[in-house]
Every structure is written in structure tokens, then in C-alpha cells.
Design a protein around this motif. Structure first.
Motif, PDB file in Angstrom:
ATOM      1  N   MET A 143       0.839  -1.192   0.000  1.00 14.80           N
ATOM      2  CA  MET A 143       0.000   0.000   0.000  1.00 14.80           C
ATOM      3  C   MET A 143       0.883   1.254   0.000  1.00 14.80           C
ATOM      4  O   MET A 143       1.829   1.319   0.755  1.00 14.80           O
ATOM      5  N   GLU A 144       0.561   2.185  -0.855  1.00 18.89           N
ATOM      6  CA  GLU A 144       1.379   3.383  -0.908  1.00 18.89           C
ATOM      7  C   GLU A 144       0.508   4.576  -1.287  1.00 18.89           C
ATOM      8  O   GLU A 144      -0.618   4.418  -1.737  1.00 18.89           O
ATOM      9  N   TYR A 145       1.047   5.756  -1.081  1.00 16.61           N
ATOM     10  CA  TYR A 145       0.327   6.941  -1.513  1.00 16.61           C
ATOM     11  C   TYR A 145       1.355   7.893  -2.088  1.00 16.61           C
ATOM     12  O   TYR A 145       2.541   7.798  -1.793  1.00 16.61           O
ATOM     13  N   SER A 146       0.881   8.808  -2.936  1.00 10.59           N
ATOM     14  CA  SER A 146       1.844   9.732  -3.523  1.00 10.59           C
ATOM     15  C   SER A 146       1.272  11.140  -3.526  1.00 10.59           C
ATOM     16  O   SER A 146       0.059  11.337  -3.468  1.00 10.59           O
TER      17      SER A 146
END
Lengths: 201, 130
Positions: free
Chosen positions: B1-4
Motif C-alpha cells: 500500500m502506498e500513496y503519492s
């Protein structure tokens, strides 16, 4: 939760070394710190008790260079292994991207390994993460002790105890000597990056 | 899971931090997430702190203090501040997932800083949550 900075073209990834107390999590990071000294520009941060046990966490930032044009910054953390520090362990797991589970090969620690792995599963679930989905590598540490006549668990027993359901990559290692410490780290980094790569365009 | 976060958002955040805090005399300011990742960091050019270590420790510290608050029946503590002889450090939560950390000298009063931090946070919220 990895953070992708599209402006700086930088990715920050959090990898946590988990496992029972006195299993060698800090020793793993110390080995990496000394071996890759040239690439690690800062001091390793440790919060420990007077008795040299990890109280909160160790922290080691590690630049691994560019992947698909992005600068990748790996942040290695350890947790305190002792049972009583469960709330601090949970705090360190916040936003984790991948886990290395460091098991102790000593026969007397067999139950502690199993309990710690169950504890990892429980604590990951508080962040709605599944131990079956997160990138995970098992490291059976202290393999060197067998040569000194200390009763150790066989690879087969460790695999049956810890990896029969997970079926993740596992390494026999000695964090003190350095055997398979780098390999463990490389494996977890490549698994983490693979899970991230879809996002890096 | 990642966000940018993209150029526009990060530029906006940096602009707020520069105008509302650095230009007023704050030595160093950084926005991090609760995992300890550094989202934006600015300083006055005179100091060089190890921001990544500071971020890891700040996130851990904030988490520990929040747990203490819960144990004594508080949702959270409203003021998180460590006073040093020359430099002091102030922490402020931004929404649920972020933390703004400000390092400032004794030339700036805590009250003034808190006011400015609150203003900056309002603007950052608009950027992160338009």
C-alpha cells in the motif's frame, strides 16, 4: 505505507525487523550499518535500556539508488522483542511496507518464535494488514550456535513451526557473523519493490 | 500500500511552510506522516539536521505520547513541545495521518509559533484535502 514524492522522484519505504526478544534484530541492523558504511550517511538511531535491550526501536536509513528513475530510500526499523513492550511494537508497525521476521534457532526459544509470529499477525491486523499479503521474509538466526554444541532447531522444524502456512522465502543466518544478513535484506527489498513497481510510472 | 503527492501539492505545501514559518524566523520545519516518512522539509539554510532520523523519532514520540493520552482518558494532548536551551521543537498533528514538526530558537515565542503553525496547518489541510 510507502510514500512516493513525485516532485523529488523519491520513494520512502519502511521495513520492520520483527521477532522474539534477544533474537538478533538489532544485530542484523548493526551488521548492515557496518557493512554498508559508505552508503549510509547518518548514524544508526537506537533507543535502548541501560541493559542494552531495545526499548523502542532502532532506525537505519539506507539509500539503494534508483529504480525506474526514482531514488529509493529504505528505512529499516526493529521492534523491541520483549513481550511486555507490545504497545511500542504496534507503534513501530504503523505504516509498515514489509517485514523480516527474525526467529531464534535455539531449541529453548521454539515457543517464543511461534508466539512472536502470532503477535505479528495480531498487530498487523490492527492496521488492517494481513500477514499473508504483506511482503515477508523469515530469517532463522543464530545458525552458528550449532557448531558450539548449543541445541538448535533444525531448518525442517523451523519451517514446519513458522512457514508451513505462510510459505514465504526463508534464510538460515547468523547476524553476528553476517551470514545471509545481506541476502535477507536484498530479498525483502526486492519483494517490496515488486509490490510498489506498478505505482512507479 | 502506498500513496503519492504530486508537484502541485508539494509545491503548495512548501510555499506555505516557507511563507508562514521559515520567513518568520523558524529554523527548520518538516511535514512527516505517522509512519515516519518525510513529505516536505525546509530550513533557513544555516542548519543541517538529520531529517530522516528526526522524522522517525518524531513519529515514534508522537505515537507514544498519544498512547499515554489514551491511557489517562484523553483523546490527545493539545500541546507537544520540548524546550531546549537554544533550540526548541514543537509538534502538531495535521488531520489524522500527518505531523508538522517545527524547530525554532528562543527568539520566537511559543505563543506566536503556535498561532502561525495553526494557520499553516489550515492551509496544508486545504492542499491535502481540497
Amino acid at each position: 505505507m510507502a510514500f512516493v514524492n513525485l516532485k523529488k522522484k523519491e520513494v520512502q519505504v519502511k521495513i520492520v525487523y520483527y521477532g522474539p526478544g534477544r533474537g538478533g534484530k538489532t544485530t542484523n541492523l548493526e551488521y548492515i550499518y557496518h557493512k554498508f558504511n559508505e552508503r549510509i550517511k547518518t548514524e544508526m538511531v537506537t533507543i535502548k535500556t541501560h541493559g542494552d535491550r531495545t526499548l523502542f526501536f532502532d532506525f537505519l536509513p539506507f539509500d539503494i539508488g534508483k529504480i525506474k528513475g526514482y531514488d529509493v530510500k529504505i528505512q529499516l526499523y526493529t521492534v523491541p522483542g520483549q513481550v511486555k513492550y507490545d504497545s511500542t511494537r504496534r507503534l513501530v508497525l504503523r505504516g509498515v511496507d514489509a517485514v523480516v521476521f527474525v526467529a531464534d534457532s535455539m531449541q529453548v526459544r521454539r515457543e517464543k518464535n511461534i508466539l512472536s509470529l502470532q503477535n505479528l499477525q495480531k498487530n498487523l491486523s490492527t492496521y488492517k494488514k494481513s500477514i499473508f499479503k504483506i511482503p515477508l521474509v523469515l530469517q532463522y538466526n543464530k545458525r552458528d550456535l550449532a557448531e558450539q554444541g548449543i541445541p538448535t532447531l533444525s531448518f525442517k522444524v523451523l519451517e514446519k513451526d513458522l512457514n508451513s502456512q505462510l510459505k514465504v522465502p526463508s534464510f538460515e543466518a547468523s547476524a553476528l557473523v553476517g551470514t545471509n544478513v545481506t541476502q535477507t535484506m536484498k530479498k525483502i527489498i526486492s519483494m517490496t519493490m515488486r509490490s510498489l513497481q506498478r505505482e512507479l510510472k | 500500500m502506498e500513496y503519492s503527492l504530486g508537484h502541485e501539492q508539494l509545491n503548495g505545501i512548501e510555499e506555505v511552510l516557507q511563507e508562514d514559518l521559515i520567513d518568520l524566523g523558524v529554523n527548520c520545519v518538516f511535514l512527516i506522516d505517522m509512519a515516519g516518512n518525510v513529505i516536505a522539509n525546509l530550513d533557513n539554510g544555516k542548519i543541517k539536521h538529520d531529517i530522516y532520523s528526526l522524522a522517525a523519532l518524531a513519529a515514534g514520540n508522537f505515537g507514544a505520547v498519544s498512547e499515554m493520552a489514551k491511557i489517562i482518558g484523553e483523546d490527545e494532548f493539545s500541546l507537544l513541545f520540548h524546550k531546549g536551551e537554544k533550540e526548541s521543537i514543537h509538534f502538531s498533528k495535521v488531520m489524522t495521518e500527518f505531523l508538522l514538526v517545527t524547530i525554532f530558537s528562543k527568539d520566537i515565542s511559543l505563543g506566536f509559533l503556535r498561532l502561525k503553525v495553526a494557520e499553516a496547518i489550515g492551509k496544508i489541510k486545504n492542499i491535502l484535502q481540497p
